[in-house]
Scaffold this motif. Sequence first.
Motif, mmCIF file in Angstrom:
data_model
loop_
_atom_site.group_PDB
_atom_site.id
_atom_site.type_symbol
_atom_site.label_atom_id
_atom_site.label_comp_id
_atom_site.label_asym_id
_atom_site.label_seq_id
_atom_site.Cartn_x
_atom_site.Cartn_y
_atom_site.Cartn_z
ATOM 1 N N TYR A 91 0.819 -1.215 0.000
ATOM 2 C CA TYR A 91 0.000 0.000 0.000
ATOM 3 C C TYR A 91 0.853 1.265 0.000
ATOM 4 N N ALA A 92 2.034 1.213 0.589
ATOM 5 C CA ALA A 92 2.942 2.358 0.492
ATOM 6 C C ALA A 92 3.382 2.547 -0.956
ATOM 7 N N ALA A 93 3.622 1.444 -1.669
ATOM 8 C CA ALA A 93 3.973 1.537 -3.095
ATOM 9 C C ALA A 93 2.840 2.192 -3.876
ATOM 10 N N LEU A 94 1.634 1.714 -3.655
ATOM 11 C CA LEU A 94 0.470 2.267 -4.359
ATOM 12 C C LEU A 94 0.305 3.757 -4.060
ATOM 13 N N LEU A 95 0.361 4.132 -2.798
ATOM 14 C CA LEU A 95 0.138 5.532 -2.426
ATOM 15 C C LEU A 95 1.289 6.439 -2.853
ATOM 16 N N LEU A 133 6.928 3.105 -11.453
ATOM 17 C CA LEU A 133 5.818 2.308 -11.991
ATOM 18 C C LEU A 133 6.236 0.853 -12.186
ATOM 19 N N VAL A 134 7.443 0.621 -12.682
ATOM 20 C CA VAL A 134 7.941 -0.757 -12.816
ATOM 21 C C VAL A 134 8.046 -1.402 -11.434
ATOM 22 N N MET A 135 8.573 -0.654 -10.477
ATOM 23 C CA MET A 135 8.718 -1.179 -9.115
ATOM 24 C C MET A 135 7.360 -1.498 -8.489
ATOM 25 N N ALA A 136 6.388 -0.614 -8.660
ATOM 26 C CA ALA A 136 5.053 -0.868 -8.102
ATOM 27 C C ALA A 136 4.411 -2.080 -8.776
ATOM 28 N N PHE A 137 4.603 -2.212 -10.093
ATOM 29 C CA PHE A 137 4.111 -3.393 -10.801
ATOM 30 C C PHE A 137 4.714 -4.654 -10.183
ATOM 31 N N ASN A 138 6.030 -4.635 -9.966
ATOM 32 C CA ASN A 138 6.697 -5.786 -9.344
ATOM 33 C C ASN A 138 6.105 -6.109 -7.977
ATOM 34 N N VAL A 139 5.845 -5.078 -7.177
ATOM 35 C CA VAL A 139 5.286 -5.284 -5.838
ATOM 36 C C VAL A 139 3.933 -5.987 -5.922
ATOM 37 N N TRP A 140 3.041 -5.445 -6.740
ATOM 38 C CA TRP A 140 1.659 -5.928 -6.762
ATOM 39 C C TRP A 140 1.456 -7.205 -7.577
ATOM 40 N N PHE A 141 2.236 -7.380 -8.649
ATOM 41 C CA PHE A 141 1.935 -8.470 -9.570
ATOM 42 C C PHE A 141 2.989 -9.573 -9.612
ATOM 43 N N ILE A 142 4.114 -9.397 -8.947
ATOM 44 C CA ILE A 142 5.113 -10.464 -8.872
ATOM 45 C C ILE A 142 5.415 -10.802 -7.409
ATOM 46 N N ILE A 143 5.862 -9.813 -6.641
ATOM 47 C CA ILE A 143 6.282 -10.072 -5.259
ATOM 48 C C ILE A 143 5.107 -10.526 -4.394
ATOM 49 N N LEU A 169 12.275 -13.021 -5.059
ATOM 50 C CA LEU A 169 13.609 -12.468 -4.801
ATOM 51 C C LEU A 169 14.107 -11.654 -5.994
ATOM 52 N N PHE A 170 13.948 -12.177 -7.198
ATOM 53 C CA PHE A 170 14.385 -11.470 -8.404
ATOM 54 C C PHE A 170 13.681 -10.113 -8.515
ATOM 55 N N ALA A 171 12.364 -10.100 -8.332
ATOM 56 C CA ALA A 171 11.601 -8.848 -8.433
ATOM 57 C C ALA A 171 11.985 -7.880 -7.322
ATOM 58 N N SER A 172 12.193 -8.407 -6.119
ATOM 59 C CA SER A 172 12.554 -7.548 -4.992
ATOM 60 C C SER A 172 13.952 -6.957 -5.180
ATOM 61 N N ARG A 173 14.879 -7.760 -5.657
ATOM 62 C CA ARG A 173 16.233 -7.253 -5.891
ATOM 63 C C ARG A 173 16.244 -6.299 -7.081
ATOM 64 N N THR A 174 15.391 -6.548 -8.071
ATOM 65 C CA THR A 174 15.253 -5.596 -9.177
ATOM 66 C C THR A 174 14.766 -4.258 -8.643
ATOM 67 N N ASN A 175 13.787 -4.300 -7.729
ATOM 68 C CA ASN A 175 13.295 -3.056 -7.140
ATOM 69 C C ASN A 175 14.378 -2.339 -6.338
ATOM 70 N N THR A 176 15.194 -3.094 -5.634
ATOM 71 C CA THR A 176 16.300 -2.471 -4.897
ATOM 72 C C THR A 176 17.245 -1.774 -5.868
ATOM 73 N N LEU A 177 17.583 -2.451 -6.944
ATOM 74 C CA LEU A 177 18.448 -1.876 -7.975
ATOM 75 C C LEU A 177 17.833 -0.599 -8.549
#
Length: 192
Positions: A91-95, A133-143, A169-177
Amino acid sequence: MQMAKFFGNLNLVVGVGFALAIAVMLAFAPTLPVDVNSVFRWLHVFFGILWIGLLYYLNFVQVPTMPAIPAEQKGAITGHIAPKVFFYFRYAALLTVLTGLTIAWVNGYLVQALTFAGTGSIALIGVGMWLALVMAFNVWFIIWPAQKKILGIVEATAEEKAAAAPRALFASRTNTLLSIAMLYCMVSANLG
């Protein structure tokens, strides 16, 4: 009210924190504008800190520490801590995204930023927006879908859980990057 009781109630502390922030805004309103833009910037930063803070907690603390935790203690994390972390995380990602898009819309550069039609700060904020937007997509639809399986929130076989872990893990590390460059864009653009 007892101090221990007050500080023991996170919702109350956050509510008073927001009331204090509003009081500060109003106190400085004669010299600094309090408008939709300034309120959404403040909320954007608040939710962004929550989102990226939890992303970093997961990647720098929880995930690397899990293998060292005895099996009989992992249930405390996977059953109690992680579901709460992922609630605030998503929800923090969304907001963060919604408040950022609102800022761009209110200031009239949303389309320019998203289409890279602007230059300088607008182009920079556009890069940051797309990274977010890519990071939020990863949060909601992969992670999150993977974590629901891993944490046992939804039914999943052992094979499904095992397959979900590397995806998460891949999506989360992608978001960190991506977050490192996204944060640069966010703080450097300085659009009014």
